[in-house]
Scaffold this active site. Structure first.
Site, PDB file in Angstrom:
ATOM      1  N   CYS A  83     -22.051  57.226  39.470  1.00 12.09           N
ATOM      2  CA  CYS A  83     -21.394  58.945  39.593  1.00 12.09           C
ATOM      3  C   CYS A  83     -23.326  60.282  40.423  1.00 12.09           C
ATOM      4  O   CYS A  83     -23.209  61.192  39.084  1.00 12.09           O
ATOM      5  CB  CYS A  83     -21.618  59.673  37.660  1.00 12.09           C
ATOM      6  SG  CYS A  83     -19.378  58.555  37.708  1.00 12.09           S
ATOM      7  N   HIS A 101     -18.492  62.554  33.235  1.00 14.96           N
ATOM      8  CA  HIS A 101     -17.234  61.192  33.694  1.00 14.96           C
ATOM      9  C   HIS A 101     -16.413  61.076  33.405  1.00 14.96           C
ATOM     10  O   HIS A 101     -16.635  59.767  32.200  1.00 14.96           O
ATOM     11  CB  HIS A 101     -17.554  60.964  35.405  1.00 14.96           C
ATOM     12  CG  HIS A 101     -16.285  60.959  36.140  1.00 14.96           C
ATOM     13  ND1 HIS A 101     -16.161  61.558  36.385  1.00 14.96           N
ATOM     14  CD2 HIS A 101     -16.337  59.276  36.641  1.00 14.96           C
ATOM     15  CE1 HIS A 101     -15.171  61.109  37.366  1.00 14.96           C
ATOM     16  NE2 HIS A 101     -15.160  59.593  37.719  1.00 14.96           N
ATOM     17  N   HIS A 103     -12.025  59.339  32.932  1.00 11.45           N
ATOM     18  CA  HIS A 103     -10.887  58.052  33.838  1.00 11.45           C
ATOM     19  C   HIS A 103      -9.773  59.101  33.039  1.00 11.45           C
ATOM     20  O   HIS A 103      -9.113  58.197  33.182  1.00 11.45           O
ATOM     21  CB  HIS A 103     -11.079  57.308  34.500  1.00 11.45           C
ATOM     22  CG  HIS A 103     -11.865  57.360  35.850  1.00 11.45           C
ATOM     23  ND1 HIS A 103     -12.504  56.104  36.440  1.00 11.45           N
ATOM     24  CD2 HIS A 103     -12.731  57.715  36.252  1.00 11.45           C
ATOM     25  CE1 HIS A 103     -13.245  56.008  37.164  1.00 11.45           C
ATOM     26  NE2 HIS A 103     -13.566  57.051  37.196  1.00 11.45           N
ATOM     27  N   GLU A 129      -4.984  78.175  22.487  1.00  7.65           N
ATOM     28  CA  GLU A 129      -6.179  78.910  21.800  1.00  7.65           C
ATOM     29  C   GLU A 129      -6.919  77.480  22.494  1.00  7.65           C
ATOM     30  O   GLU A 129      -8.402  78.518  22.122  1.00  7.65           O
ATOM     31  CB  GLU A 129      -5.442  78.391  20.568  1.00  7.65           C
ATOM     32  CG  GLU A 129      -6.937  77.995  19.704  1.00  7.65           C
ATOM     33  CD  GLU A 129      -7.469  79.443  19.163  1.00  7.65           C
ATOM     34  OE1 GLU A 129      -6.709  80.376  19.636  1.00  7.65           O
ATOM     35  OE2 GLU A 129      -8.123  79.436  18.238  1.00  7.65           O
ATOM     36  N   HIS A 179      -7.766  61.114  39.965  1.00  5.63           N
ATOM     37  CA  HIS A 179      -9.148  60.153  39.819  1.00  5.63           C
ATOM     38  C   HIS A 179      -9.806  60.692  38.542  1.00  5.63           C
ATOM     39  O   HIS A 179      -9.997  59.466  37.705  1.00  5.63           O
ATOM     40  CB  HIS A 179      -9.755  60.594  40.787  1.00  5.63           C
ATOM     41  CG  HIS A 179     -11.286  59.571  40.848  1.00  5.63           C
ATOM     42  ND1 HIS A 179     -12.317  59.550  41.792  1.00  5.63           N
ATOM     43  CD2 HIS A 179     -12.446  59.336  39.496  1.00  5.63           C
ATOM     44  CE1 HIS A 179     -13.743  59.014  41.198  1.00  5.63           C
ATOM     45  NE2 HIS A 179     -13.439  58.775  40.188  1.00  5.63           N
TER      46      HIS A 179
HETATM   47 ZN   LIG Z   1     -15.391  57.907  38.683  1.00  2.00          ZN
END
Ligand SMILES: [Zn+2]
Length: 221
Positions: A83, A101, A103, A129, A179
């Site tokens: 990442c 990140h 998943h 909200e 993803h």
């Molecule tokens: Zn990923």
């Protein structure tokens, strides 16, 4: 305790939290945090809930064009998270203090409702909200989160993520179809809380659709 240990410990603690939320299953996901001595990032392809502070890389925060290691883990077999170039998009282009990140299933399913073929698009969020938890937004705003197409390797998402960020400067997230989601903020608290709000909002879209309450959350990029 030094600042170095604190942030490395924080990365590990947050990765355990994200695993418990279903955001970091199967070695995916994670968080990168900018500290006084560099950018902290977890290793690649390891169980994120089991990493220890000594496993965390520190990268040069003055070199955001590529990963320059300031401090490597003692275990030489560890590699920097895949990442990293995507996290660097947020550090470089948005001056982020942290990027994460996830998943989680919710952004994946919400994006599938918005863009069923997995191509680029936007996820439109309105009427909740929890929108108030996103930077600069109120609960009556409509917010469009960009969706980019997935690629075989995480790093291949770098350019399309950067383009989506330029096209949507008002939001701090990009969904990757089929993803997961990238979310950032001016510091780790802001990155985490925005990610929590977005996860809630994506779940609200999916559950609303299941109940027949939500119409056409998608749109063009
Ligand atoms: Zn990923």
């Amino acid at each position: 305790m030094s600042a170095t240990v604190d942030i490395a410990q924080l990365v590990c603690e947050l990765c355990r939290n994200f695993y418990a939320l279903g955001w970091a299953s199967g070695t995916g996901g994670g968080i990168s945090i900018r500290g006084a001595d560099g950018i902290y990032v977890a290793p690649s392809g390891v169980q994120k809930e089991r990493i220890e502070p000594a496993d965390v890389f520190v990268l040069d925060a003055s070199r955001l064009d590529r990963a320059c290691v300031v401090r490597a883990p003692a275990d030489a077999s560890l590699r920097i998270s895949e990442c990293q170039p995507l996290f660097f998009n947020a550090f470089r282009d948005r001056d982020a203090g942290a990027a994460l990140h996830s998943h989680s299933l919710w952004p994946v399913l919400a994006a599938r409702l918005a863009s069923p073929d997995g191509g680029p698009g936007v996820l439109r969020l309105r009427g909740f909200e929890m929108l108030k938890g996103l930077r600069g937004k109120g609960c009556f705003d409509e917010v469009s989160i960009p969706i980019i197409a997935n690629t075989a390797r995480e790093a291949e998402l770098t350019d399309s993520m950067a383009a989506a960020m330029r096209a949507h400067p008002d939001v701090d997230a990009v969904i990757v179809a089929g993803h997961g989601i990238y979310v950032w903020g001016r510091d780790w608290v802001r990155a985490k809380t925005q990610a929590e709000c977005l996860d809630w909002l994506c779940r609200a879209v999916v559950e609303s659709h299941r109940l027949g309450l939500y119409d056409a959350p998608g749109g063009s990029p």
